[in-house]
Enzyme design. Structure first.
Site, mmCIF file in Angstrom:
data_model
loop_
_atom_site.group_PDB
_atom_site.id
_atom_site.type_symbol
_atom_site.label_atom_id
_atom_site.label_comp_id
_atom_site.label_asym_id
_atom_site.label_seq_id
_atom_site.Cartn_x
_atom_site.Cartn_y
_atom_site.Cartn_z
ATOM 1 N N LYS A 212 136.451 49.720 -32.007
ATOM 2 C CA LYS A 212 137.698 49.377 -32.227
ATOM 3 C C LYS A 212 138.952 50.649 -32.012
ATOM 4 O O LYS A 212 140.134 50.138 -31.692
ATOM 5 C CB LYS A 212 138.067 48.568 -33.379
ATOM 6 C CG LYS A 212 137.315 47.254 -33.215
ATOM 7 C CD LYS A 212 137.476 46.425 -34.734
ATOM 8 C CE LYS A 212 136.939 44.741 -34.541
ATOM 9 N NZ LYS A 212 135.460 44.950 -34.643
HETATM 10 C C1 LIG Z 1 134.520 43.754 -34.355
HETATM 11 C C2 LIG Z 1 133.201 44.113 -34.370
HETATM 12 C C3 LIG Z 1 132.460 43.327 -33.553
HETATM 13 C C4 LIG Z 1 132.700 42.098 -32.740
HETATM 14 O O1 LIG Z 1 133.783 41.950 -31.849
HETATM 15 P P1 LIG Z 1 134.551 41.096 -30.962
HETATM 16 O O2 LIG Z 1 135.222 41.759 -30.078
HETATM 17 O O3 LIG Z 1 135.440 40.533 -31.934
HETATM 18 O O4 LIG Z 1 133.600 40.139 -30.488
HETATM 19 C C5 LIG Z 1 131.023 43.818 -33.588
HETATM 20 N N1 LIG Z 1 130.471 44.645 -34.193
HETATM 21 C C6 LIG Z 1 131.210 45.349 -34.767
HETATM 22 C C7 LIG Z 1 130.826 46.781 -35.555
HETATM 23 C C8 LIG Z 1 132.791 45.191 -35.049
HETATM 24 O O5 LIG Z 1 133.771 46.003 -35.743
#
Ligand SMILES: *Cc1c(COP(=O)(O)O)cnc(C)c1O
Length: 429
Positions: free
Chosen positions: A107
């Site tokens: 993210k």
């Molecule tokens: C947010 C997250 C996901 C999921 O991603 P999305 O885009 O919400 O499907 C998967 N793995 C980790 C470690 C995350 O922080």
């Protein structure tokens, strides 16, 4: 470039407005009005381009002339200031590691891009925005780090007391400056409900509240970059490419599908989930039945009603048959995930944390019926972020990376709140 609301196509706004609002006033998610495929020559020469050059080509039509070229290039350079290695795990299976950024979660890219867009739009104005975000763990840290020191933006993070790991809590409570952490006496859903209520509250409108979840286009769109980076590395094998995304809110995979709309040759997508299986069930029986989330060891994917799914449906005109040609979705239990983490480690010595292991499981399932393809799964977090699971399951001791070490000794600064009226009082101060 204009964006329309998925609740009402007549609601149209600019890139800037969509970023500042987050969600449309009618509560719909924004979606780009046009998607123009990239040129053939771009894909032919992609191996000669840097990550920054690729990202610029990919994102420019979505920003259009709202940010000048030189500024956009600067934003991209600051967003992509780390590596995205594509590691060979075993024959035909690769891991695209998205966790080498400042908070070691994928993210980071979206949070860094969005914060810099907001900073650009606020430049020279007396504008103040408040980014309000609920986190079950990873989003909070990435948003805190991505927005730290950004002028004109105050960030308020709500997290459930006792439900995030010590490292995650430190990542969002120790930075200070424009980052404020609120420890909520409740669970993640309570945090999320309060955030939603705040967006709807007319008394708070003057605060220019916006969201930094993947519903915000500036957090969602840059996630397309990963899929181009993977293609750049794997093009040389000259085989159909399958990509598996460990999915929660389906922002990542939705960005992958948009990348395919731009012409990226991905043959098939796998949305791999834990037992929160709303989408796998939908593909099985055509019924979309949103459910409350169930807690698992891959907790960043504990989502019962994935917010980006409506964007995916939009890209396939709600046609389940068209959609199934490009897309599979499989669900895996915690037990299967742990066993697979052990197998991957003993067979290849690769350390996959629970989210990556779910991605790996989905990829292997798809590869089993497509033996002529190669596949990549996204490794979305560093194993250290899920150390409570990784260490006992693999019976190993993980080294603490420098990004994490830097927050360990710092003091946590947070305010405890109980309910929406506490939040409102805090925001109105
Ligand atoms: C947010 C997250 C996901 C999921 O991603 P999305 O885009 O919400 O499907 C998967 N793995 C980790 C470690 C995350 O922080």
């Amino acid at each position: 470039m204009n964006y329309y609301s998925l609740n009402n196509k007549n609601t149209r706004v600019s890139f800037q407005e969509a970023v500042i609002q987050g969600l449309a006033p009618d509560k719909g998610l924004y979606f780009p009005e046009q998607i123009a495929p990239l040129s053939k020559s771009f894909f032919e020469s992609i191996d000669n381009l840097s990550n920054e050059e690729i990202a610029f080509e990919v994102i420019r039509q979505f920003v259009a002339n709202e940010i000048p070229e030189s500024e956009l290039k600067q934003i991209i350079a600051e967003t992509l200031c780390f590596e995205f290695p594509c590691i060979s795990v075993e024959k035909n299976v690769f891991s695209l590691e998205l966790y080498h950024g400042p908070t070691m979660a994928f993210k980071d890219v979206g949070a860094r891009f969005m914060s810099r867009c907001l900073a650009y739009f606020n430049k020279g104005k007396d504008m103040k925005n408040t980014v309000l975000v609920a986190t079950s763990g990873d989003t909070g840290g990435a948003v805190a780090s991505g927005f730290l020191g950004v002028k004109g933006v105050e960030v308020v993070i709500l997290y459930p007391s006792g439900k995030v790991s010590d490292i995650q809590e430190r990542q969002l409570t120790t930075l200070g400056q424009n980052i404020k952490a609120l420890e909520v006496d409740g669970v993640f859903d309570d945090c999320q409900d309060m955030v939603k209520k705040a967006f709807l509250d007319t008394d708070l409108q003057y605060k220019n509240l916006t969201s930094a979840n993947s519903i915000n286009i500036a957090r969602w769109l840059p996630q397309m970059f990963y899929f181009f980076f993977a293609y750049k590395e794997l093009k040389k094998y000259n085989k159909p490419l399958i990509v598996s995304c460990p999915s929660g809110n389906f922002g990542n995979i939705c960005a992958g599908i948009l990348a395919k709309k731009l012409g990226l040759p991905i043959s098939h997508f796998v949305a791999s989930t834990n037992i929160n299986d709303t989408v796998p069930k939908y593909l099985e029986n055509g019924i979309y039945d949103a459910k409350p989330s169930i807690a698992t060891i891959s907790n960043a994917m504990d989502v019962g009603n994935p917010s980006n799914f409506v964007r995916i449906q939009e890209m396939y005109n709600n046609d389940l048959n068209e959609f199934s040609k490009d897309f599979s979705s499989y669900s895996f239990s915690d037990e299967e995930t742990k066993i697979e983490m052990q197998k991957i480690f003993s067979n290849t010595s690769y350390i996959a944390e629970p989210h990556g292991a779910v991605g790996y499981l989905g990829l292997k399932k798809e590869l089993a019926t497509n033996p002529d393809s190669i596949g990549v799964f996204l490794e979305t977090a560093h194993p250290i972020k899920f150390l409570d699971i990784v260490e006992p399951v693999l019976n190993i001791k993980l080294e603490i990376p420098k990004q994490i070490e830097s927050v360990l000794g710092k003091e946590k600064i947070k305010l405890k709140i109980k309910n929406f009226s506490d939040l409102k009082q805090y925001l109105s101060k």
